[in-house]
Design a protein around this motif. Structure first.
Motif, PDB file in Angstrom:
ATOM      1  N   PHE A 521      42.629  63.698  17.250  1.00  0.00           N
ATOM      2  CA  PHE A 521      41.958  64.980  17.060  1.00  0.00           C
ATOM      3  C   PHE A 521      43.005  66.077  16.894  1.00  0.00           C
ATOM      4  CE2 PHE A 521      37.621  64.228  19.337  1.00  0.00           C
ATOM      5  CZ  PHE A 521      37.432  63.110  18.544  1.00  0.00           C
ATOM      6  N   LYS A 522      42.682  67.084  16.113  1.00  0.00           N
ATOM      7  CA  LYS A 522      43.500  68.283  16.028  1.00  0.00           C
ATOM      8  C   LYS A 522      42.705  69.417  16.673  1.00  0.00           C
ATOM      9  CE  LYS A 522      41.884  69.610  11.392  1.00  0.00           C
ATOM     10  NZ  LYS A 522      42.300  69.952  10.010  1.00  0.00           N
ATOM     11  N   ILE A 523      43.269  70.611  16.712  1.00  0.00           N
ATOM     12  CA  ILE A 523      42.549  71.755  17.261  1.00  0.00           C
ATOM     13  C   ILE A 523      41.281  71.991  16.440  1.00  0.00           C
ATOM     14  CG2 ILE A 523      42.650  74.238  17.705  1.00  0.00           C
ATOM     15  CD1 ILE A 523      44.387  72.616  19.586  1.00  0.00           C
ATOM     16  N   GLY A 524      40.148  72.015  17.127  1.00  0.00           N
ATOM     17  CA  GLY A 524      38.869  72.244  16.457  1.00  0.00           C
ATOM     18  C   GLY A 524      38.062  70.996  16.188  1.00  0.00           C
ATOM     19  N   THR A 525      38.679  69.818  16.281  1.00  0.00           N
ATOM     20  CA  THR A 525      37.934  68.578  16.068  1.00  0.00           C
ATOM     21  C   THR A 525      36.986  68.331  17.231  1.00  0.00           C
ATOM     22  OG1 THR A 525      39.881  67.658  14.946  1.00  0.00           O
ATOM     23  CG2 THR A 525      38.138  66.120  15.557  1.00  0.00           C
ATOM     24  N   LEU A 526      35.789  67.873  16.912  1.00  0.00           N
ATOM     25  CA  LEU A 526      34.787  67.565  17.931  1.00  0.00           C
ATOM     26  C   LEU A 526      34.438  66.072  17.881  1.00  0.00           C
ATOM     27  CD1 LEU A 526      32.400  70.596  17.278  1.00  0.00           C
ATOM     28  CD2 LEU A 526      34.159  70.414  19.055  1.00  0.00           C
ATOM     29  N   ASP A 527      33.874  65.585  18.970  1.00  0.00           N
ATOM     30  CA  ASP A 527      33.444  64.184  18.991  1.00  0.00           C
ATOM     31  C   ASP A 527      32.486  63.886  17.835  1.00  0.00           C
ATOM     32  OD1 ASP A 527      34.929  63.815  21.239  1.00  0.00           O
ATOM     33  OD2 ASP A 527      33.247  63.451  22.605  1.00  0.00           O
ATOM     34  N   ARG A 528      31.686  64.874  17.474  1.00  0.00           N
ATOM     35  CA  ARG A 528      30.687  64.639  16.415  1.00  0.00           C
ATOM     36  C   ARG A 528      31.338  64.340  15.071  1.00  0.00           C
ATOM     37  NH1 ARG A 528      30.012  68.721  12.801  1.00  0.00           N
ATOM     38  NH2 ARG A 528      30.654  70.847  13.378  1.00  0.00           N
ATOM     39  N   HIS A 529      32.582  64.801  14.882  1.00  0.00           N
ATOM     40  CA  HIS A 529      33.260  64.491  13.623  1.00  0.00           C
ATOM     41  C   HIS A 529      33.575  62.999  13.527  1.00  0.00           C
ATOM     42  CE1 HIS A 529      34.383  68.941  13.783  1.00  0.00           C
ATOM     43  NE2 HIS A 529      33.643  68.802  12.707  1.00  0.00           N
ATOM     44  N   ALA A 530      34.099  62.423  14.606  1.00  0.00           N
ATOM     45  CA  ALA A 530      34.355  60.980  14.615  1.00  0.00           C
ATOM     46  C   ALA A 530      33.049  60.201  14.517  1.00  0.00           C
ATOM     47  CB  ALA A 530      35.122  60.589  15.876  1.00  0.00           C
ATOM     48  N   GLU A 531      32.038  60.681  15.226  1.00  0.00           N
ATOM     49  CA  GLU A 531      30.743  59.997  15.190  1.00  0.00           C
ATOM     50  C   GLU A 531      30.102  60.089  13.811  1.00  0.00           C
ATOM     51  OE1 GLU A 531      28.927  62.146  18.326  1.00  0.00           O
ATOM     52  OE2 GLU A 531      30.008  61.061  19.917  1.00  0.00           O
ATOM     53  N   SER A 532      30.301  61.224  13.131  1.00  0.00           N
ATOM     54  CA  SER A 532      29.766  61.379  11.781  1.00  0.00           C
ATOM     55  C   SER A 532      30.446  60.422  10.805  1.00  0.00           C
ATOM     56  CB  SER A 532      29.952  62.825  11.318  1.00  0.00           C
ATOM     57  OG  SER A 532      29.526  62.994   9.975  1.00  0.00           O
ATOM     58  N   LEU A 533      31.752  60.247  10.975  1.00  0.00           N
ATOM     59  CA  LEU A 533      32.460  59.313  10.108  1.00  0.00           C
ATOM     60  C   LEU A 533      31.962  57.890  10.305  1.00  0.00           C
ATOM     61  CD1 LEU A 533      34.677  58.932   8.003  1.00  0.00           C
ATOM     62  CD2 LEU A 533      36.326  58.717   9.863  1.00  0.00           C
ATOM     63  N   ALA A 534      31.528  57.597  11.515  1.00  0.00           N
ATOM     64  CA  ALA A 534      31.031  56.250  11.813  1.00  0.00           C
ATOM     65  C   ALA A 534      29.630  55.996  11.272  1.00  0.00           C
ATOM     66  CB  ALA A 534      31.056  56.013  13.319  1.00  0.00           C
ATOM     67  N   GLU A 535      28.922  57.057  10.873  1.00  0.00           N
ATOM     68  CA  GLU A 535      27.570  56.892  10.346  1.00  0.00           C
ATOM     69  C   GLU A 535      27.598  56.291   8.935  1.00  0.00           C
ATOM     70  OE1 GLU A 535      24.438  57.486  11.630  1.00  0.00           O
ATOM     71  OE2 GLU A 535      25.558  57.581  13.510  1.00  0.00           O
ATOM     72  N   PRO A 536      26.635  55.420   8.597  1.00  0.00           N
ATOM     73  CA  PRO A 536      26.587  54.842   7.243  1.00  0.00           C
ATOM     74  C   PRO A 536      26.334  55.910   6.178  1.00  0.00           C
ATOM     75  CG  PRO A 536      25.210  53.605   8.769  1.00  0.00           C
ATOM     76  CD  PRO A 536      25.601  54.866   9.472  1.00  0.00           C
ATOM     77  N   GLU A 537      26.782  55.630   4.989  1.00  0.00           N
ATOM     78  CA  GLU A 537      26.611  56.508   3.836  1.00  0.00           C
ATOM     79  C   GLU A 537      25.887  55.710   2.747  1.00  0.00           C
ATOM     80  OE1 GLU A 537      28.075  60.427   2.172  1.00  0.00           O
ATOM     81  OE2 GLU A 537      27.775  59.570   4.160  1.00  0.00           O
ATOM     82  N   TRP A 538      25.353  56.425   1.765  1.00  0.00           N
ATOM     83  CA  TRP A 538      24.711  55.780   0.615  1.00  0.00           C
ATOM     84  C   TRP A 538      23.603  54.829   1.076  1.00  0.00           C
ATOM     85  CZ3 TRP A 538      29.591  54.117  -2.673  1.00  0.00           C
ATOM     86  CH2 TRP A 538      30.245  55.277  -3.113  1.00  0.00           C
ATOM     87  N   ASP A 539      22.714  55.344   1.907  1.00  0.00           N
ATOM     88  CA  ASP A 539      21.568  54.567   2.393  1.00  0.00           C
ATOM     89  C   ASP A 539      22.006  53.262   3.064  1.00  0.00           C
ATOM     90  OD1 ASP A 539      19.713  56.462   1.436  1.00  0.00           O
ATOM     91  OD2 ASP A 539      19.838  55.583  -0.575  1.00  0.00           O
ATOM     92  N   GLY A 540      23.114  53.334   3.780  1.00  0.00           N
ATOM     93  CA  GLY A 540      23.562  52.180   4.550  1.00  0.00           C
ATOM     94  C   GLY A 540      24.458  51.227   3.803  1.00  0.00           C
ATOM     95  N   ARG A 541      24.735  51.500   2.526  1.00  0.00           N
ATOM     96  CA  ARG A 541      25.561  50.580   1.726  1.00  0.00           C
ATOM     97  C   ARG A 541      27.065  50.773   1.969  1.00  0.00           C
ATOM     98  NH1 ARG A 541      22.556  46.380  -0.458  1.00  0.00           N
ATOM     99  NH2 ARG A 541      20.447  47.186  -0.717  1.00  0.00           N
ATOM    100  N   LEU A 542      27.461  51.946   2.435  1.00  0.00           N
ATOM    101  CA  LEU A 542      28.877  52.270   2.627  1.00  0.00           C
ATOM    102  C   LEU A 542      29.115  52.627   4.087  1.00  0.00           C
ATOM    103  CD1 LEU A 542      31.706  52.873   1.407  1.00  0.00           C
ATOM    104  CD2 LEU A 542      30.903  55.216   1.019  1.00  0.00           C
ATOM    105  N   LEU A 543      30.083  51.937   4.691  1.00  0.00           N
ATOM    106  CA  LEU A 543      30.421  52.185   6.093  1.00  0.00           C
ATOM    107  C   LEU A 543      31.928  52.370   6.230  1.00  0.00           C
ATOM    108  CD1 LEU A 543      28.173  49.565   6.018  1.00  0.00           C
ATOM    109  CD2 LEU A 543      27.940  50.431   8.347  1.00  0.00           C
ATOM    110  N   PHE A 544      32.342  52.908   7.383  1.00  0.00           N
ATOM    111  CA  PHE A 544      33.759  53.157   7.624  1.00  0.00           C
ATOM    112  C   PHE A 544      34.174  52.511   8.939  1.00  0.00           C
ATOM    113  CE2 PHE A 544      32.386  56.351   4.696  1.00  0.00           C
ATOM    114  CZ  PHE A 544      33.467  56.551   3.853  1.00  0.00           C
ATOM    115  N   ALA A 545      35.449  52.161   9.025  1.00  0.00           N
ATOM    116  CA  ALA A 545      36.015  51.576  10.241  1.00  0.00           C
ATOM    117  C   ALA A 545      37.452  52.071  10.369  1.00  0.00           C
ATOM    118  CB  ALA A 545      35.969  50.051  10.174  1.00  0.00           C
ATOM    119  N   GLY A 546      37.993  51.978  11.583  1.00  0.00           N
ATOM    120  CA  GLY A 546      39.380  52.381  11.769  1.00  0.00           C
ATOM    121  C   GLY A 546      39.617  53.094  13.081  1.00  0.00           C
ATOM    122  N   ASP A 547      40.870  53.520  13.282  1.00  0.00           N
ATOM    123  CA  ASP A 547      41.268  54.079  14.576  1.00  0.00           C
ATOM    124  C   ASP A 547      40.862  55.530  14.759  1.00  0.00           C
ATOM    125  OD1 ASP A 547      43.092  55.010  12.690  1.00  0.00           O
ATOM    126  OD2 ASP A 547      44.784  54.987  14.076  1.00  0.00           O
TER     127      ASP A 547
END
Length: 559
Positions: A521-547
Motif C-alpha cells: 500500500f502507498k499513502i491513500g491506499t485502502l483495503d477496498r482497493h485490493a479487494e476491488s482488484l480481487a473482484e471478477p471483471e467481464w461478467d466473471g470471465r477475467l480474474l486477477f491474482a498476485g501479491d
C-alpha cells in the motif's frame, strides 16, 4: 508453439510466478475432472480444448522467485528468500496442527529433492517440519521485533544475540548494553505512541485519516511535540550516551523499511495500529504484521525449491514459456441464439489462445504500465473501479547487494549486522523521503555463517533502494564498500573495498516483467482497493491474482 499457433482452453493464466502456479494447482484437478465427466462445452468447434494453459513471458517459471549462482558459483536467492513464519513455535513438528502451518511450509513438505532423514545439513538439529527449512531467525520476524528476536539470546544463538551493531567502525560491546537497552525502550515507547495516535483517530470517527498520514510524519510529530514526561523527545535520554542511543534507535526504525515496501515517509499510519487484545497469547511468537507466527526461515537449496511442488500434478505440462501476452480481449459470439463470451489472449510470438476464463497474475506495476497506454493490454478497458485499484496499489524497491570477498575476515558469529555510518549529531527525521544511501545498512551474514563462503548480503531499502534504482554496478558498489569501510568493525583492520572480488546486485525494479520487488500500500491506499482488484471483471470471465490482492498479506509469497 510457433508463430500463428492457435490454442483453445478452459482457463488461461497469465504469468507463471507463485500466484499463477498456485492458481493452476488449484484449478487443474477440477478442470480435468470436468473433462472426464463430459461437462466441457465444446460447442461446434473441432479444436481440442485443453483444460488449462499458463502463459509466461520469461524463459523460466517462478517470477520473482529465483535461485541463481553468483559469479563465484554459490547459489543464492536473488528474489524471494524467506518463509515468513512457519505458523508454529520453533521445534514443533506440526503434528495435529497442520492447519496452522504457513502454506509455503505445506508446499515445501512436498519436495522430492530432500533426504528423508537429513533435511537440513546446515542446521544440525534438522527441520522437524521436514520441509528443508533453515531456521535463520528462530524467534520470529527480525525486521520488526528487535528486542525479542534480534537481541534475545537462546535458540540457536548460544554465542549471543542474532545481531551485532556497529557505529562508525566500532562495535557496540556487551559492556555498552545500556545503549541498546535505552534505544529499545525508546523504540517501543515511540511505536506504542504511534499506535495510540492511530487508535485515537478511529475512536474519534476519523479512522480513514490513518491511511493518508505517514508513520514517519507521525513519529516526527510525536518526538518533537510530546510532553517531556513521556520521555519521547529527541536526546531526552540524558547522559553521555544520548547521541548513541538516538543512533541505535535510528537503526531500528530504519529496519522497519526492510519489512515495508517504502520508506517510513510513505508507509501508512494504519499499518502500525496494534490490536492490544492479542497481547499475551501465543501470538507473542509474531504473526501480526502480515507474517505467520514462529521462526522466519530460509530454504535449503533456495526458494526455487518450492517451484517443484507448484509444478506438480500435471501443471508443468500446461506451461508455455517465452509467451509474452500483449492483448487480453473479451470476445462475444452467438451460438444457437445464445450469446457466448470468451477471452482471447494474443502473445508477442503470434500465438493466440482462446479461453473460457482468464486469470492475470502479473505484478501490479506491470498492470499499471499497460492499462493506460492507447493500445493497452485489456480490450475493452477495465472498469473504473479496477483501474483505480491498480493505480492505488504500488510496488516497492528492495535491492540485494551480494558482495564476494577473497576470504572471510569479519566475525561470522552474528546472523545479522546493523551498521550506522556515523553517530548522529542531530535528530533523524522520518517524515520526508531522503535520496541516497543514508546512515544505515542492514547486513545479512547468514551465508558466511552457514556455509563458510566469503559473501555478505547487503539490503538497500527505502531511500537507498530508490537511490540505487537504475544505477550501474560501478556507481553502487563503491558507495556500499565505502560505507562498510567506515561503519563496520574488523579485528585485523582489513578494508572491504580492498578485499572485494566481485558483486551481484538484484534488478527487480528495472526488470520489465516485474518493475518492482513486491507489492504494498502507498499513502491513500485502502483495503477496498485490493479487494476491488480481487473482484471478477467481464461478467466473471477475467480474474486477477498476485501479491497485491490480500490486504494483510500484501507483498508476500504466502499471500
Amino acid at each position: 508453439p510457433g508463430p500463428g499457433t492457435r490454442r483453445r482452453c478452459r482457463v488461461a493464466i497469465v504469468g507463471a510466478g507463485a500466484a499463477g502456479l498456485q492458481a493452476a494447482q488449484m484449478l487443474l484437478p477440477r478442470l480435468t475432472t470436468d473433462e472426464r465427466q463430459g461437462t466441457t462445452d465444446l460447442g461446434t468447434s473441432t479444436r481440442i480444448i485443453e483444460p488449462l494453459l499458463v502463459l509466461e513471458a520469461r524463459d523460466r517459471v517462478g517470477g520473482r522467485i529465483c535461485t541463481a549462482p553468483l559469479p563465484n558459483g554459490v547459489s543464492v536467492d536473488i528474489g524471494a528468500a524467506w518463509v515468513h513464519g512457519t505458523g508454529l513455535p520453533f521445534g514443533h513438528d506440526g503434528h495435529g496442527r497442520e492447519r496452522e502451518l504457513n502454506p509455503m511450509v505445506k508446499l515445501l513438505q512436498q519436495r522430492t529433492d530432500l533426504d528423508d532423514t537429513i533435511t537440513s545439513p546446515t542446521d544440525k538439529k534438522g527441520d522437524p517440519l521436514r520441509a528443508g527449512l533453515i531456521y535463520t531467525s528462530p524467534k520470529g520476524n527480525p525486521d520488526t521485533r528487535p528486542r525479542d528476536v534480534l537481541h534475545s539470546p537462546g535458540i540457536d544463538c548460544a554465542e549471543g544475540c542474532l545481531i551485532e551493531l556497529h557505529v562508525g567502525g566500532k562495535r557496540i560491546e556487551k559492556n555498552q548494553f545500556s545503549i541498546v537497552e535505552n534505544a529499545l525502550n525508546l523504540y517501543e515507547r515511540i511505536l506504542a505512541s504511534v499506535s495510540k495516535v492511530g487508535a485515537s483517530a478511529y475512536d474519534c470517527g476519523e479512522g480513514m485519516t490513518t491511511s493518508t498520514i505517514s508513520v514517519g510524519k507521525t513519529i516526527d510529530v510525536i518526538r518533537s511535540e510530546a510532553p517531556p514526561r513521556y520521555l519521547l523527545r529527541y536526546n531526552q535520554v540524558g547522559g553521555s550516551y544520548s547521541n548513541m542511543v538516538e543512533t541505535v534507535l535510528g537503526f531500528y526504525l530504519h529496519s522497519l523499511q526492510v519489512w515495508h515496501p517504502h520508506d517510513l515517509a510513505n508507509v501508512q499510519l494504519s499499518e502500525f495500529i496494534v490490536d492490544d487484545s492479542n497481547v499475551g497469547d501465543e501470538s507473542d511468537a509474531g504473526g501480526g504484521e502480515g507474517d505467520f507466527p514462529g521462526p522466519h526461515c530460509n530454504v535449503e537449496g533456495g526458494m526455487s525449491s518450492i517451484l517443484g511442488p507448484l509444478q506438480s500434478n500435471g501443471v508443468k505440462d500446461c506451461i508455455l514459456c517465452n509467451q509474452e501476452v500483449i492483448r487480453v480481449e473479451r470476445l462475444l459470439s452467438k451460438h444457437d441464439g445464445e450469446e457466448n463470451a470468451t477471452v482471447s489472449l494474443t502473445c508477442k510470438s503470434g500465438t493466440i489462445v482462446e479461453a473460457d476464463y482468464c486469470i492475470v497474475s502479473i505484478p501490479i506495476s506491470c498492470l499499471k504500465d499497460c492499462i493506460y497506454e492507447p493500445d493497452g493490454l485489456f480490450r475493452p478497458r477495465l472498469s473504473q473501479e479496477k483501474e483505480e485499484a491498480i493505480d492505488m496499489l504500488q510496488m516497492g524497491c528492495y535491492k540485494k547487494v551480494f558482495l564476494i570477498f577473497d576470504g572471510i575476515f569479519w566475525d561470522t558469529g552474528p546472523t545479522f549486522i546493523g551498521l550506522a555510518r556515523k553517530e548522529l549529531e542531530e535528530p533523524l527525521l522520518f517524515g520526508s523521503s531522503r535520496a541516497g544511501i543514508g546512515n544505515y545498512l542492514n547486513v545479512d551474514n547468514s551465508i558466511a555463517k552457514q556455509t563458510g563462503k566469503p559473501i555478505l548480503e547487503i539490503t538497500l531499502v527505502g531511500g537507498a533502494a530508490q537511490w540505487a534504482k537504475g544505477k550501474k554496478l560501478e556507481e553502487i558498489l563503491p558507495s556500499v564498500l565505502s560505507f562498510l569501510d567506515e561503519s563496520m568493525f574488523v579485528e585485523d583492520g582489513s578494508l572491504f573495498s580492498e578485499r572485494c572480488t566481485d558483486c551481484y546486485i538484484t534488478r527487480w525494479e528495472e526488470d520489465r516483467y516485474s518493475m518492482g520487488a513486491y507489492a504494498g500500500f502507498k499513502i491513500g491506499t485502502l483495503d477496498r482497493h485490493a479487494e476491488s482488484l480481487a473482484e471478477p471483471e467481464w461478467d466473471g470471465r477475467l480474474l486477477f491474482a498476485g501479491d497485491a490482492l490480500i490486504p494483510f498479506y500484501e507483498g508476500s509469497v504466502h499471500g
